[in-house]
Design a protein around this motif. Structure first.
Motif, short mmCIF file in Angstrom:
data_model
loop_
_atom_site.label_atom_id
_atom_site.label_comp_id
_atom_site.label_asym_id
_atom_site.label_seq_id
_atom_site.Cartn_x
_atom_site.Cartn_y
_atom_site.Cartn_z
N PHE A 12 8.29 7.09 -14.47
CA PHE A 12 8.95 8.00 -13.54
C PHE A 12 8.90 9.41 -14.10
O PHE A 12 8.93 9.60 -15.31
N LYS A 13 8.84 10.40 -13.20
CA LYS A 13 8.89 11.80 -13.65
C LYS A 13 10.31 12.17 -14.06
O LYS A 13 10.51 12.89 -15.03
N THR A 14 11.28 11.70 -13.30
CA THR A 14 12.69 11.98 -13.61
C THR A 14 13.54 10.75 -13.31
O THR A 14 13.16 9.89 -12.51
N VAL A 15 14.70 10.71 -13.94
CA VAL A 15 15.67 9.65 -13.71
C VAL A 15 17.04 10.30 -13.58
O VAL A 15 17.39 11.18 -14.36
N THR A 16 17.80 9.86 -12.58
CA THR A 16 19.17 10.32 -12.40
C THR A 16 20.08 9.10 -12.49
O THR A 16 19.84 8.10 -11.83
N LEU A 17 21.12 9.20 -13.30
CA LEU A 17 22.09 8.12 -13.43
C LEU A 17 23.44 8.65 -12.98
O LEU A 17 24.00 9.55 -13.60
N ASN A 18 23.93 8.11 -11.87
CA ASN A 18 25.23 8.50 -11.32
C ASN A 18 26.20 7.34 -11.44
O ASN A 18 25.81 6.18 -11.35
N ILE A 72 18.26 -13.14 -20.82
CA ILE A 72 18.04 -11.70 -20.74
C ILE A 72 17.48 -11.23 -22.07
O ILE A 72 17.73 -11.85 -23.11
N ARG A 73 16.73 -10.15 -22.03
CA ARG A 73 16.23 -9.57 -23.27
C ARG A 73 17.32 -8.72 -23.91
O ARG A 73 18.18 -8.19 -23.22
N ASP A 74 17.25 -8.56 -25.23
CA ASP A 74 18.20 -7.72 -25.94
C ASP A 74 17.62 -6.30 -25.98
O ASP A 74 16.64 -6.05 -26.66
N PHE A 75 18.22 -5.40 -25.23
CA PHE A 75 17.70 -4.03 -25.15
C PHE A 75 18.31 -3.10 -26.20
O PHE A 75 17.95 -1.94 -26.27
N GLN A 76 19.20 -3.61 -27.00
CA GLN A 76 19.83 -2.75 -28.00
C GLN A 76 18.79 -2.34 -29.06
O GLN A 76 18.20 -3.16 -29.73
N GLY A 77 18.53 -1.05 -29.15
CA GLY A 77 17.60 -0.54 -30.14
C GLY A 77 16.15 -0.81 -29.84
O GLY A 77 15.30 -0.62 -30.69
N GLN A 78 15.81 -1.26 -28.63
CA GLN A 78 14.42 -1.56 -28.27
C GLN A 78 13.77 -0.34 -27.63
O GLN A 78 14.42 0.51 -27.07
N GLU A 79 12.47 -0.25 -27.72
CA GLU A 79 11.71 0.79 -27.03
C GLU A 79 10.76 0.16 -26.07
O GLU A 79 10.16 -0.81 -26.28
N GLY A 133 0.80 -1.21 0.00
CA GLY A 133 0.00 0.00 0.00
C GLY A 133 0.84 1.27 0.00
O GLY A 133 0.42 2.30 0.52
N LEU A 134 2.03 1.19 -0.59
CA LEU A 134 2.92 2.34 -0.66
C LEU A 134 2.79 3.02 -2.02
O LEU A 134 2.37 2.41 -3.00
N THR A 135 3.17 4.27 -2.06
CA THR A 135 3.18 5.00 -3.33
C THR A 135 4.42 4.60 -4.11
O THR A 135 5.52 4.57 -3.56
N PHE A 136 4.24 4.30 -5.38
CA PHE A 136 5.37 3.97 -6.23
C PHE A 136 6.22 5.23 -6.40
O PHE A 136 5.70 6.31 -6.61
N PRO A 137 7.54 5.10 -6.30
CA PRO A 137 8.41 6.28 -6.42
C PRO A 137 8.22 7.01 -7.76
O PRO A 137 7.99 6.38 -8.79
N THR A 138 8.36 8.32 -7.72
CA THR A 138 8.25 9.10 -8.95
C THR A 138 9.61 9.44 -9.53
O THR A 138 9.71 9.88 -10.67
N HIS A 139 10.65 9.27 -8.74
CA HIS A 139 12.01 9.56 -9.20
C HIS A 139 12.86 8.30 -9.10
O HIS A 139 12.89 7.66 -8.05
N LEU A 140 13.54 7.96 -10.18
CA LEU A 140 14.44 6.82 -10.18
C LEU A 140 15.88 7.34 -10.11
O LEU A 140 16.30 8.12 -10.95
N ALA A 150 20.90 4.61 -21.47
CA ALA A 150 20.32 5.96 -21.59
C ALA A 150 18.96 5.90 -22.29
O ALA A 150 18.01 6.57 -21.88
N GLN A 151 18.86 5.09 -23.33
CA GLN A 151 17.60 4.96 -24.05
C GLN A 151 16.52 4.31 -23.15
O GLN A 151 15.38 4.77 -23.14
N LEU A 152 16.88 3.28 -22.40
CA LEU A 152 15.92 2.64 -21.50
C LEU A 152 15.41 3.64 -20.46
O LEU A 152 14.21 3.72 -20.21
N LEU A 153 16.30 4.41 -19.87
CA LEU A 153 15.90 5.38 -18.86
C LEU A 153 15.00 6.46 -19.46
O LEU A 153 14.02 6.89 -18.83
N ALA A 154 15.30 6.87 -20.68
CA ALA A 154 14.45 7.86 -21.37
C ALA A 154 13.06 7.29 -21.63
O ALA A 154 12.04 7.99 -21.47
#
Length: 186
Positions: A112-118, A179-186, A76-83, A100-104
């Motif tokens: 998510f509203k925003t994503v930060t990659l550090n 694993i799935r192939d994420f290259q060029g996937q949307e 019963g928690l709110t799903f995060p809006t920022h990753l 970068a494409q997956l996060l976009a």
């Protein structure tokens, strides 16, 4: 991911001599994904048969985000809006176009509203994930021997459950068979 040499298998309990040292044993890649306050997920994959690049990173990220969504709903928690993703500083895993494409896409599809990659600096030995690997080493790998990957999975589940619970997180251990192939996937 943890140093691959620590998870070579099978591990022999009755071996006294170094007779088997000349043989090359398969190795497991042990990866940890922490979603603070939600889950501590360990993913085990065979080093020789599984590709460990950007697609694997994306697969682990997607599986962990899906677990956070599931746990949010059940608790019963709110799903995060920022990753916020903190990763090792290597181009082979997260510092590349596929990630970068997956996060976009996650932002574009309103997950998510925003994503930060550090990226971690060299010598990042004081991170939470490193502490989890130290615990795996102390509680599992130095105390137990395993003959197959499924045995290591069971040992991690048994020994790390209390650790995850003390952090207020759910423990999940998966054997990655594909694993799935994420290259060029949307």
């Amino acid at each position: 991911s943890m140093d691959k040499t620590k998870a070579a298998w099978p591990q022999y309990t009755l071996r006294k001599s170094k007779d088997f040292d000349k043989f090359r044993r398969p190795r497991l890649v042990v990866t940890c994904a922490l979603a603070h306050g939600y889950c501590c997920d360990f993913y085990l994959a065979e080093d020789e048969t599984m590709f460990h690049g950007a697609s694997t990173f994306c697969e682990i990220l997607i599986r962990t985000v899906a677990r956070v969504a599931e746990l949010s709903e059940t608790r019963g928690l709110t799903f995060p809006t920022h990753l916020f993703v903190q990763s090792d500083n290597t181009t082979s895993q997260a510092k590349n176009a596929e990630v970068a494409q997956l996060l976009a896409v996650l932002v574009r599809k309103f997950k998510f509203k925003t994503v930060t990659l550090n990226f971690l600096r060299v010598g990042h030995t004081h991170e939470d994930v490193d502490a989890m690997f130290a615990l795996i080493l102390c509680l599992v790998l130095r105390r137990h021997k395993f003959q197959r990957p499924c045995e290591l999975k069971a040992l991690i589940e048994a020994e790390m459950a209390e650790v995850a619970e003390s952090r207020g997180e759910s423990l999940n251990v998966e054997l990655l068979s594909h694993i799935r192939d994420f290259q060029g996937q949307e």
